[in-house]
Design a protein around this motif. Structure first.
Motif, short mmCIF file in Angstrom:
data_model
loop_
_atom_site.label_atom_id
_atom_site.label_comp_id
_atom_site.label_asym_id
_atom_site.label_seq_id
_atom_site.Cartn_x
_atom_site.Cartn_y
_atom_site.Cartn_z
N ASP A 1 -0.51 -5.72 3.63
CA ASP A 1 -1.35 -5.13 4.93
C ASP A 1 -2.37 -4.12 4.40
O ASP A 1 -2.52 -3.87 3.04
CB ASP A 1 -0.37 -4.14 5.68
N ARG B 1 -4.58 -1.77 11.93
CA ARG B 1 -4.23 -2.36 10.53
C ARG B 1 -4.02 -3.94 10.58
O ARG B 1 -4.23 -4.35 11.56
CB ARG B 1 -2.69 -1.92 10.22
N GLY C 1 0.63 -1.15 -0.11
CA GLY C 1 -0.05 0.08 0.07
C GLY C 1 0.86 1.15 0.06
O GLY C 1 2.01 1.20 -0.42
N PRO D 1 4.04 2.78 -4.72
CA PRO D 1 3.91 1.89 -5.59
C PRO D 1 2.82 2.26 -6.77
O PRO D 1 2.63 1.46 -7.68
CB PRO D 1 3.52 0.49 -4.85
C1 6PG Z 1 0.63 1.29 4.17
C2 6PG Z 1 1.87 0.26 3.49
C3 6PG Z 1 3.15 0.84 4.26
C4 6PG Z 1 4.03 1.89 3.27
C5 6PG Z 1 4.78 2.74 3.74
C6 6PG Z 1 5.60 3.65 2.96
O1 6PG Z 1 -0.22 0.50 4.44
O2 6PG Z 1 0.54 2.56 4.31
O3 6PG Z 1 1.80 -0.87 3.51
O4 6PG Z 1 4.05 -0.03 4.84
O5 6PG Z 1 4.33 0.85 2.39
O6 6PG Z 1 4.33 3.49 4.83
O7 6PG Z 1 4.65 4.62 2.24
P1 6PG Z 1 4.62 5.59 0.98
O8 6PG Z 1 4.95 4.60 -0.09
O9 6PG Z 1 3.56 6.30 1.00
O10 6PG Z 1 5.96 6.33 1.53
#
Ligand code: 6PG
Length: 246
Positions: free
Chosen positions: A73, A188, A42, A46
């Motif tokens: 997650d 979460r 998330g 990405p």
């Molecule tokens: C979530 C993600 C989390 C994310 C990191 C980096 O649910 O938010 O799984 O682990 O990968 O917080 O987030 P950014 O890519 O927005 O910096």
């Protein structure tokens, strides 16, 4: 564990390289064991990769019929909530590719509690063991072909946050993480380290100058970094660890 680190000029270059890697890996896995199991990350980084996979040349190259999508997650919010990882991945990828909906395994957040969501998702993973790498049966763990991960500004990954009791979970495959200080401050549902570290490939996509000090700290002294940054504890037992940085 020292990851294979690749640095990129911009998010577009990083995303195109990641999309190419995923297409190649998907083909190899489908040829080898009939399926490609991919756990999505998330967050915001990405999104560009997902948009890349949803257009040519990648969208036609991916074996969507044999690709099975999961999540590393999820925030405990409705699937149509702006903070939902499922919503972000649907809008940027799933709605634009010919993947059978039966191949999309959303973490259920319409349950009566996040604990029930975690139990149901773990049951789903158990029911799907046949589509994971054949190693899964012997290891009694879902061996994902690829898990995509990000890293937060505090060094968390998936929903494994610094100081969280979930960091020590060794039995459950899916657990409930308490609401973090970071946004969104909601509980979460997350894969645990035993599942993440069982993967055949783990690819981190890490963007942002503010994260570089943590990246450096982990690269310079991974053992010490484990005490503070959960990302440092992602060390696939038999798999590959890749970091794409921008
Ligand atoms: C979530 C993600 C989390 C994310 C990191 C980096 O649910 O938010 O799984 O682990 O990968 O917080 O987030 P950014 O890519 O927005 O910096």
């Amino acid at each position: 564990m020292k990851p294979d680190v690749q640095r990129y000029e911009n998010i577009q270059q990083l995303s195109a390289t990641a999309a190419e890697l995923i297409c190649q890996l998907a083909k190899i896995c489908v040829n080898a064991h009939g399926y490609f199991t991919l756990a999505l990350s998330g967050g915001s980084t990405p999104r560009s990769l997902y948009e890349c996979l949803a257009r040519e040349p990648y969208v036609s190259r991916m074996p969507w019929a044999d690709t099975h999508l999961f999540w590393g997650d999820e925030r405990y919010v409705p699937a149509n909530h702006d903070d939902s990882n499922f919503k972000m991945t649907s809008r940027s990828l799933i709605e634009h590719v010919p993947i059978p909906l039966a191949n999309v395994y959303r973490i259920p957040t319409e349950t009566t509690s996040p604990e029930v969501a975690a139990q149901q998702y773990e049951a789903t993973l158990r029911e799907c063991l046949y589509i994971f790498d054949p190693l899964s049966e012997s290891k009694n763990l879902p061996v994902f072909d690829l898990i995509l991960l990000g890293m937060g500004k505090d060094g968390h990954t998936a929903s494994l946050f610094p100081g969280s009791p979930v960091l020590e979970e060794q039995q459950r495959w899916v657990a409930v993480a308490p609401a973090p200080k970071l946004n969104p401050p909601v509980r979460r549902i997350t894969l645990t380290f035993p599942v993440i570290n069982a993967a055949r490939n783990v690819l981190f996509l890490i963007a942002g100058a503010e994260k570089q000090p943590i990246v450096q700290a982990i690269l310079e002294n991974p053992e010490k970094a484990k005490e503070e940054y959960p990302t440092a504890r992602v060390e696939p037992n038999d798999g590959k660890l890749l970091w794409f940085l921008v």
